[in-house]
Design a protein around this motif. Structure first.
Motif, short mmCIF file in Angstrom:
data_model
loop_
_atom_site.label_atom_id
_atom_site.label_comp_id
_atom_site.label_asym_id
_atom_site.label_seq_id
_atom_site.Cartn_x
_atom_site.Cartn_y
_atom_site.Cartn_z
N GLY A 150 0.77 -1.15 0.06
CA GLY A 150 0.06 -0.10 0.00
C GLY A 150 0.95 1.35 0.12
N GLY A 151 0.21 2.39 -0.19
CA GLY A 151 0.99 3.55 -0.53
C GLY A 151 1.51 4.12 1.13
N THR A 152 0.70 3.72 2.21
CA THR A 152 1.18 4.37 3.27
C THR A 152 1.05 3.02 4.42
N PRO A 153 1.75 3.31 5.71
CA PRO A 153 1.62 2.36 6.57
C PRO A 153 0.30 2.15 7.25
N ARG A 154 -0.45 3.28 7.16
CA ARG A 154 -1.89 3.05 7.70
C ARG A 154 -2.57 2.11 7.29
N HIS A 155 -2.24 1.33 6.05
CA HIS A 155 -3.11 0.21 5.50
C HIS A 155 -2.48 -1.08 6.06
N SER A 156 -1.73 -1.23 6.79
CA SER A 156 -0.74 -2.57 7.20
C SER A 156 -1.64 -3.31 8.07
N LEU A 157 -2.83 -2.81 8.57
CA LEU A 157 -3.74 -3.74 9.31
C LEU A 157 -4.60 -4.51 8.47
N ALA A 158 -4.50 -4.29 7.02
CA ALA A 158 -5.40 -5.08 5.98
C ALA A 158 -4.92 -6.58 6.03
N VAL A 159 -3.56 -6.75 6.36
CA VAL A 159 -3.23 -8.26 6.22
C VAL A 159 -4.09 -8.86 7.41
N ASP A 160 -4.06 -8.44 8.37
CA ASP A 160 -4.89 -9.12 9.57
C ASP A 160 -6.43 -8.84 9.68
N HIS A 161 -6.80 -7.91 9.18
CA HIS A 161 -8.32 -7.80 9.28
C HIS A 161 -9.00 -7.95 8.09
N ALA A 162 -8.37 -8.26 6.85
CA ALA A 162 -8.80 -8.49 5.53
C ALA A 162 -8.33 -9.65 5.04
N LEU A 163 -7.21 -9.85 4.96
CA LEU A 163 -6.53 -10.88 4.33
C LEU A 163 -6.69 -12.37 5.11
N ARG A 164 -6.35 -12.26 6.45
CA ARG A 164 -6.23 -13.70 7.24
C ARG A 164 -7.61 -14.35 7.59
N PRO A 165 -8.91 -13.50 7.74
CA PRO A 165 -9.95 -14.00 7.95
C PRO A 165 -10.45 -14.62 6.50
N LEU A 166 -10.26 -14.11 5.37
CA LEU A 166 -10.53 -14.66 4.10
C LEU A 166 -9.97 -15.96 4.16
N PHE A 167 -8.47 -15.96 4.16
CA PHE A 167 -7.88 -17.59 4.25
C PHE A 167 -8.28 -18.40 5.25
N ALA A 168 -8.56 -17.87 6.19
CA ALA A 168 -9.14 -18.68 7.44
C ALA A 168 -10.52 -19.15 6.97
N TYR A 169 -11.44 -18.61 6.49
CA TYR A 169 -12.68 -19.14 6.09
C TYR A 169 -12.49 -20.25 4.91
N LEU A 170 -11.28 -20.05 4.27
CA LEU A 170 -11.33 -21.33 3.11
C LEU A 170 -10.51 -22.40 3.83
N GLY A 171 -10.24 -22.45 5.09
CA GLY A 171 -9.48 -23.51 5.70
C GLY A 171 -8.01 -23.59 5.34
#
Length: 205
Positions: free
Chosen positions: A119-140
């Protein structure tokens, strides 16, 4: 030396792409860590930018053309996956999510996955944990603990500077993925169309 398959899914839309650059470095770190464990790695890169039209077509028709079908099979047959998306509006890119949507629901079940985002700035860094991680956890998927986010400014210090936090985080994430991949037997999954008889078999019958 045994061999494992590592599939890199890069959701970057531009060329050159910082998303692809992070994906390549994560893959390199994983390959190096596997080599230290006596395991060779075969790396396959899935560049979603090149599959954008096919992904949309499958979303509408339910049919995957050959390039997309090959990418789906590669992901399903991977011993480990490195998945990296750019962050737009505090979440993963639409194309990245659309590709995940056209995967078989069990394609990533139990597969070790390393997550990354740019991302352009560090303020997007939480996207790994609040967006990507739940998605892949749902997929098992078996998601490794360390996710890696790289902002634009991170690349200025990340070249060969071993004191920069980005290279250290990349190394740590690669080691975690390698440990999980090496600790499992190689995947032996049938391809999407392996059960479909050939014309020769049909005519012979």
């Amino acid at each position: 030396m045994s061999e494992r398959s590592i599939v890199v899914v890069s959701g970057g839309l531009s060329q050159p792409s910082s998303t692809r650059m992070l994906a390549d470095r994560l893959a390199d770190a994983t390959v190096s860590a596997l080599a230290e464990r006596g395991v060779a790695a075969r790396v396959t890169v899935v560049e979603l930018r090149d599959l954008a039209h096919d992904v949309v077509d499958m979303t509408l028709t339910g049919f995957a053309r050959e390039p997309l079908a090959e990418a789906q099979e590669a992901v399903a047959a991977a011993d480990g996956v490195v998945a990296v998306s750019p962050v737009y509006t505090a979440s993963y890119a639409g194309l990245f999510k659309s590709f995940v949507d056209v995967l078989d629901k069990d394609a990533l079940r139990g597969t070790p996955v390393l997550l990354g985002a740019t991302g352009g700035t560090p303020r997007h860094s939480l996207a790994v944990d609040h967006a990507l991680r739940p998605l892949f956890a749902y997929l098992g998927a078996d998601v490794v603990p360390t996710g890696v986010f790289a902002a634009t400014d991170d690349w200025a210090d990340a070249g060969t500077d071993d004191t920069s936090p980005l290279p250290d985080r990349i190394r740590r994430a690669g080691e975690q993925l390698a440990e999980r991949v090496a600790g499992r037997a190689p995947v032996r999954r049938t391809g999407l169309y392996d059960a479909v008889p050939s014309f020769e078999d049909l005519l012979g019958a």
